[in-house]
Each structure stands twice: as structure tokens, then as C-alpha cells.
Write an enzyme that holds these catalytic residues in place. Structure first.
Site, PDB file in Angstrom:
ATOM      1  N   LYS A 135       0.833  -1.209   0.000  1.00 30.70           N
ATOM      2  CA  LYS A 135       0.000   0.000   0.000  1.00 30.70           C
ATOM      3  C   LYS A 135       0.875   1.269   0.000  1.00 30.70           C
ATOM      4  O   LYS A 135       0.630   2.195  -0.784  1.00 30.70           O
ATOM      5  CB  LYS A 135      -0.912  -0.040   1.237  1.00 30.70           C
ATOM      6  CG  LYS A 135      -1.824   1.156   1.421  1.00 30.70           C
ATOM      7  CD  LYS A 135      -2.987   0.786   2.321  1.00 30.70           C
ATOM      8  CE  LYS A 135      -2.671   0.856   3.804  1.00 30.70           C
ATOM      9  NZ  LYS A 135      -2.570   2.207   4.348  1.00 30.70           N
ATOM     10  N   SER A 136       1.875   1.323   0.853  1.00 31.00           N
ATOM     11  CA  SER A 136       2.719   2.521   0.935  1.00 31.00           C
ATOM     12  C   SER A 136       3.406   2.798  -0.402  1.00 31.00           C
ATOM     13  O   SER A 136       3.474   3.940  -0.860  1.00 31.00           O
ATOM     14  CB  SER A 136       3.804   2.349   2.010  1.00 31.00           C
ATOM     15  OG  SER A 136       3.252   2.402   3.292  1.00 31.00           O
TER      16      SER A 136
ATOM     17  N   ARG B  21      -7.585  12.852  13.052  1.00 31.29           N
ATOM     18  CA  ARG B  21      -6.132  12.602  13.153  1.00 31.29           C
ATOM     19  C   ARG B  21      -5.325  13.896  13.030  1.00 31.29           C
ATOM     20  O   ARG B  21      -5.735  14.840  12.350  1.00 31.29           O
ATOM     21  CB  ARG B  21      -5.729  11.567  12.099  1.00 31.29           C
ATOM     22  CG  ARG B  21      -6.448  10.253  12.361  1.00 31.29           C
ATOM     23  CD  ARG B  21      -6.146   9.207  11.331  1.00 31.29           C
ATOM     24  NE  ARG B  21      -4.746   8.806  11.358  1.00 31.29           N
ATOM     25  CZ  ARG B  21      -4.196   7.979  10.485  1.00 31.29           C
ATOM     26  NH1 ARG B  21      -4.934   7.472   9.512  1.00 31.29           N
ATOM     27  NH2 ARG B  21      -2.930   7.654  10.575  1.00 31.29           N
TER      28      ARG B  21
ATOM     29  N   SER C  71       7.563   9.946  11.689  1.00 33.69           N
ATOM     30  CA  SER C  71       6.441   9.685  10.781  1.00 33.69           C
ATOM     31  C   SER C  71       6.912   9.763   9.337  1.00 33.69           C
ATOM     32  O   SER C  71       7.373  10.802   8.871  1.00 33.69           O
ATOM     33  CB  SER C  71       5.324  10.710  11.011  1.00 33.69           C
ATOM     34  OG  SER C  71       4.460  10.732   9.890  1.00 33.69           O
TER      35      SER C  71
ATOM     36  N   GLN D  59       4.986   9.633   6.849  1.00 30.92           N
ATOM     37  CA  GLN D  59       4.054  10.483   6.095  1.00 30.92           C
ATOM     38  C   GLN D  59       4.477  11.941   6.179  1.00 30.92           C
ATOM     39  O   GLN D  59       4.431  12.677   5.188  1.00 30.92           O
ATOM     40  CB  GLN D  59       2.631  10.297   6.627  1.00 30.92           C
ATOM     41  CG  GLN D  59       2.094   8.900   6.349  1.00 30.92           C
ATOM     42  CD  GLN D  59       0.740   8.651   6.971  1.00 30.92           C
ATOM     43  OE1 GLN D  59       0.183   9.510   7.650  1.00 30.92           O
ATOM     44  NE2 GLN D  59       0.198   7.468   6.750  1.00 30.92           N
TER      45      GLN D  59
ATOM     46  N   ASP E 162       2.693  -0.598  12.089  1.00 24.64           N
ATOM     47  CA  ASP E 162       1.382  -1.037  11.577  1.00 24.64           C
ATOM     48  C   ASP E 162       1.055  -2.472  11.990  1.00 24.64           C
ATOM     49  O   ASP E 162      -0.101  -2.906  11.884  1.00 24.64           O
ATOM     50  CB  ASP E 162       1.341  -0.948  10.049  1.00 24.64           C
ATOM     51  CG  ASP E 162       1.406   0.493   9.574  1.00 24.64           C
ATOM     52  OD1 ASP E 162       0.996   1.393  10.326  1.00 24.64           O
ATOM     53  OD2 ASP E 162       1.886   0.717   8.440  1.00 24.64           O
TER      54      ASP E 162
ATOM     55  N   ARG F  20      -5.351   2.820  18.759  1.00 25.13           N
ATOM     56  CA  ARG F  20      -5.096   1.370  18.690  1.00 25.13           C
ATOM     57  C   ARG F  20      -4.750   0.766  20.046  1.00 25.13           C
ATOM     58  O   ARG F  20      -4.946  -0.438  20.236  1.00 25.13           O
ATOM     59  CB  ARG F  20      -4.020   1.063  17.646  1.00 25.13           C
ATOM     60  CG  ARG F  20      -4.567   1.224  16.241  1.00 25.13           C
ATOM     61  CD  ARG F  20      -3.625   0.802  15.150  1.00 25.13           C
ATOM     62  NE  ARG F  20      -4.317   0.900  13.858  1.00 25.13           N
ATOM     63  CZ  ARG F  20      -3.723   0.954  12.683  1.00 25.13           C
ATOM     64  NH1 ARG F  20      -2.394   0.916  12.608  1.00 25.13           N
ATOM     65  NH2 ARG F  20      -4.428   1.041  11.579  1.00 25.13           N
TER      66      ARG F  20
HETATM   67  C1  S3P Z   1       2.807   5.196   6.211  1.00 24.28           C
HETATM   68  C2  S3P Z   1       3.432   5.644   7.342  1.00 24.28           C
HETATM   69  C3  S3P Z   1       2.987   5.280   8.692  1.00 24.28           C
HETATM   70  C4  S3P Z   1       2.080   4.064   8.675  1.00 24.28           C
HETATM   71  C5  S3P Z   1       1.023   4.165   7.625  1.00 24.28           C
HETATM   72  C6  S3P Z   1       1.652   4.284   6.240  1.00 24.28           C
HETATM   73  C7  S3P Z   1       3.342   5.619   4.911  1.00 24.28           C
HETATM   74  O1  S3P Z   1       2.271   6.370   9.254  1.00 24.28           O
HETATM   75  O2  S3P Z   1       1.488   3.881   9.937  1.00 24.28           O
HETATM   76  O3  S3P Z   1       0.207   3.012   7.656  1.00 24.28           O
HETATM   77  O4  S3P Z   1       2.969   5.043   3.870  1.00 24.28           O
HETATM   78  O5  S3P Z   1       4.155   6.560   4.893  1.00 24.28           O
HETATM   79  P1  S3P Z   1       3.020   7.574  10.032  1.00 24.28           P
HETATM   80  O6  S3P Z   1       3.860   8.275   9.061  1.00 24.28           O
HETATM   81  O7  S3P Z   1       1.914   8.437  10.568  1.00 24.28           O
HETATM   82  O8  S3P Z   1       3.788   6.882  11.119  1.00 24.28           O
END
Ligand code: S3P
Length: 433
Positions: A22-23, A123, A168, A170, A316, A347
């Protein structure tokens, strides 16, 4: 809401081909949209989250053609070349969509609003809003720093050095993507290094990215289009691998998984709990993302402590690790996990509720969850609480109830589709094999 009944598993021995990561799929679509020319993506994740990213990019004028079940072709127009969408960009349940697209939009001289479902609206978004504002984008959020986010970007941002207080990927990715439109260099210094898909894939697109431990610098510039076959999602495979780990004589093999160093904490944890973990590395996906086959063999597990960088590298997978910990001898302590409270559900709270219904003693603080094993699980009626990882983690817990003790029911099972639409079908196939 959809309800699924899951019976205790007999012997588990089989192979599961999980869908694409997915990422990596989010990033493939986004980088393809920022490149100039035609990009091809194979084995893309069918996750609802990824469909949301594709829909948002289409709404911003990118030609994105999907060939179900798993291929895309898209024509990017180049960095800073998105079109203002007519309506709100619906990120649905996807934090990755919202945070990464906020970074992309910051480098476009258009106005767009990113919104999502009730979970995503809860969030924290200040973590991306603050650095993107510091780079020169105008962004409006709610007074609590949550979505909807109204972004008015600019084609030339200011480069900056940002030290996010939380680890993070993201946040790091949003800043690096905005950095492609900056006048100078953009650097992110993380408290603990996170998954580095964005860095690797930007390099695949010909962008200069310099990584030095927790510090990453991106040079602005154009992206080359690419062809990429996405490797399998280790986070999806984790449910089956954990199931196999729980009993001597059980075994699951998942071929072709992504093995990004920032993601393989689950394998380290399974090994530390005593399971047999065999990894056979293959060719890296796109020449940049490590990938390979993973086989896990079960055993009598022991409790472990998970903290610091390891917590980040299996962030995750902590829900399924907590379920598995109920089968291990002794305590499992998950520390430094405050970020779990900011995911699709809180969670730590969701785990405590469900584990107690299964008969598992556990306790928590703001940043820690302790599970006291081993426990003979009892069948239960469990709620996914709108969080895809729990639709799947509770299903595995149901399979771990001793044979003959009865079925469990998972309420809100449909939410598994947020990351893995075929999960229940694949689980049933494995349990029947
Ligand atoms: C992700 C980063 C993680 C992860 C999420 C996917 C990504 O989140 O928990 O499922 O694809 O960069 P955070 O960046 O908030 O830790």
C-alpha cells in the site's frame, strides 16, 4: 456493517500471495503524477486507501487509467502542474493520501481542499501543516489542527530544515515532496528513521536525495516517469505469518514481499519470540525496494519487549503482534507506542477492549501496552471499530481460539478493504488448505 464469523483453525500450512504494498502504491501514483510522461505500475495495491489517492490525482487533472485488478498507466504533467479540482479531494480513511498530497499541493499554485471520513478528521495534521506553511504554502485547518485542510500552494517554495517531533514517514514524505518545488535544498531530521520508500522511489525517478541516518535532503527538480512492479505488502502478510508463528508445526509462506528496512520489524519480533523466520531475497523492485519470499514456522512463543526503533519499524503490525503476544509465555511489553493512539483508531484502546473480550489480561499507559501471556483465548464478538487492522487482527485471534471452543464474530469486517479487500477470502483459503 458487515459481520464475519471465524472458526478456530486446524493445522495451518500454506502459501498466501498477498496484494501489492500500500505505501509503495500510493507513492508510485503520486510520483508518476509528478513526473512528465507515461508511468506504468503493476501489482498495485487494491486498497481503498490507494483508490482514494488515484481519484484525488484524477480530480487534479492527471490522466490515470486503471486496468483492474492491479495495473495502472498514468500521464504526469510534471512538478507543479496540477489543475485545481472542482470539488473537495476525498481522502476517505487514508492518512497517507491526505498528508502526502498536502505536500504535493503545497508546490502548486492552485487551491484545493483535502477532507476525509470521521476517523481521518480526528487525526493530527499540524505535523504537516506547520512545515508546509514554513515553506511558504497557505494552509487552513480546523482550530485543533485537523482536516479539512484548505491548501493554496505556490510553484516556488522555500527550502528548509525541519525536525519533526514524532517519527512519521508520512510527515517526512510530505516535506520531501514539497521540497521538489523548493528554491533550495530541503532537509528532514527524524527522531528515529522511518520507512524510506519516498527517498528510494524519488531516486528511481532521477531525483537527488541524500540520506545520512535520520537526516534526509532532497534536491528540487524534475522526475522521470518509470515502470514499477510493486512488491507484496508485508503489513498484509503479517496476519498470516503471525498465525503460522503461534503453534509448533504450523507454517506460512508469502512470496514476493517488500522488505524495506523500515518495515521489517515484524520479522525481527517473530524471530525474537522464537518463531522460525526464513527470508530469501530476490531482485529489488524498481531496482530500489528490497523484496523477497518469507516463510514463518511456528513454535512455543516467548514474550518480548518492543521499543524505540523497533516499535517504529513494526508500527502497523503492532495490533497483530499484540494478539500473538497472548499466545506467548510471559509478558510482552510494547513501549514508545504513543503514535498508536493517532492511527485509524486509538489502537491501544481498541486493543485493550478486544483483548479483554478474548480473555487476555493487559494494561496500558499513554505510550505502553503490556500483554500477559499465555492465554487460552475464548470466542468473542469483536468490533473492528472502523479500523482495518482490527478487522484482520481479530480474525486471526478468532482462528487462535482452541479448536472446538466455538466461532467468534467480527463486526465491521468490511473495513479490511481499506488495506486488503481480499483478506477474508485469503484467510478462508489458508484455513481450508
Ligand atoms: C505510512 C506511514 C505510517 C504508517 C502508515 C503508512 C506511509 O504512518 O502507519 O500506515 O505510507 O508513509 P506515520 O507516518 O503516521 O507513522
Amino acid at each position: 456493517m458487515t459481520r464475519e464469523s471465524v472458526a478456530p483453525a486446524g493445522r495451518v500450512d500454506g502459501e498466501v500471495n498477498v496484494p501489492g504494498d500500500k505505501s509503495i502504491s500510493h507513492r508510485a501514483l503520486i510520483l508518476g503524477a509528478m513526473a512528465r510522461g507515461r508511468t506504468y505500475i503493476g501489482n498495485a495495491s487494491p486498497a481503498a486507501d490507494v483508490l482514494a489517492t488515484a481519484a484525488c490525482l484524477r480530480a487534479c487533472g492527471v490522466w490515470v487509467r486503471d486496468f483492474p485488478p492491479a495495473r495502472y498507466a498514468l500521464d504526469g504533467n510534471g512538478v507543479g502542474r496540477l489543475r485545481a479540482p472542482d470539488g473537495v479531494l476525498d481522502c476517505a480513511n487514508s492518512g497517507t493520501t491526505m498528508r502526502l498530497l498536502a505536500g504535493v499541493l503545497a508546490g502548486n499554485d492552485i487551491e484545493a481542499t483535502l477532507d476525509g471520513d470521521s476517523s481521518l478528521r480526528r487525526r493530527p495534521m499540524s505535523r504537516v501543516v506547520d512545515p508546509l506553511r514554513a515553506m511558504g504554502a497557505e494552509i487552513e485547518a480546523s482550530p485543533q489542527g485537523t482536516a479539512p485542510l484548505r491548501v493554496h500552494g505556490t510553484e516556488v517554495l522555500e527550502g528548509l530544515t525541519w525536525r519533526p517531533p514524532v517519527a512519521s514517514a508520512q510527515v517526512k514524505s510530505a516535506i520531501l515532496l514539497a521540497g521538489l518545488s523548493a528554491a533550495g535544498l530541503t532537509t528532514v531530521v527524524e527522531p528515529i528513521p522511518t520507512r524510506d520508500h519516498t527517498e528510494r522511489m524519488l531516486r528511481m525517478c532521477g531525483v537527488e536525495v541524500v540520506s545520512n541516518g535520520a537526516e534526509v535532503t532532497v534536491h528540487p527538480g524534475p522526475l522521470e516517469p518509470f515502470g514499477l512492479r510493486v512488491p507484496g505488502d508485508l503489513g498484509s502478510a503479517a496476519f498470516f505469518l503471525a498465525l503460522a508463528a503461534s503453534r509448533p508445526g504450523w507454517r506460512v509462506r508469502c512470496p514476493g514481499l517488500g522488505l524495506n528496512p523500515g518495515r521489517i520489524g515484524i520479522l525481527e519480533v517473530l524471530q525474537a519470540m522464537g518463531a522460525g523466520v526464513h527470508v530469501e531475497e530476490g531482485d529489488p523492485a524498481g531496482g530500489v525496494e528490497p523484496a523477497g519470499d518469507v516463510e514463518v514456522r511456528g513454535t512455543h512463543l516467548r514474550g518480548v519487549t518492543i521499543s524505540g526503533s523497533l516499535t517504529v519499524r513494526c508500527i502497523d503490525e503492532l495490533p497483530i503482534i499484540a494478539v500473538l503476544a497472548s499466545q506467548a509465555d510471559g509478558d510482552t511489553e510494547i513501549r514508545d507506542a504513543g503514535e498508536l493512539r493517532n492511527k485509524e483508531s486509538d489502537r491501544i484502546a481498541t486493543l485493550e477492549t478486544g483483548l479483554r473480550l478474548l480473555g487476555v489480561p493487559c494494561d496500558s499507559s499513554a505510550e505502553t501496552l503490556t500483554i500477559h501471556g499465555p492465554v487460552r483465548l475464548r470466542p468473542a464478538r469483536l468490533d473492528a471499530e472502523g479500523d482495518h487492522r482490527f478487522a484482520m487482527a481479530w480474525a486471526i485471534a478468532a482462528a487462535l481460539v482452541p479448536a472446538g471452543d466455538g466461532e467468534s464474530v467480527i463486526e465491521g469486517a468490511e473495513t479490511a478493504a481499506v488495506s486488503y479487500p481480499g483478506f477474508f477470502a485469503d484467510l478462508r483459503k489458508l484455513l481450508a488448505s
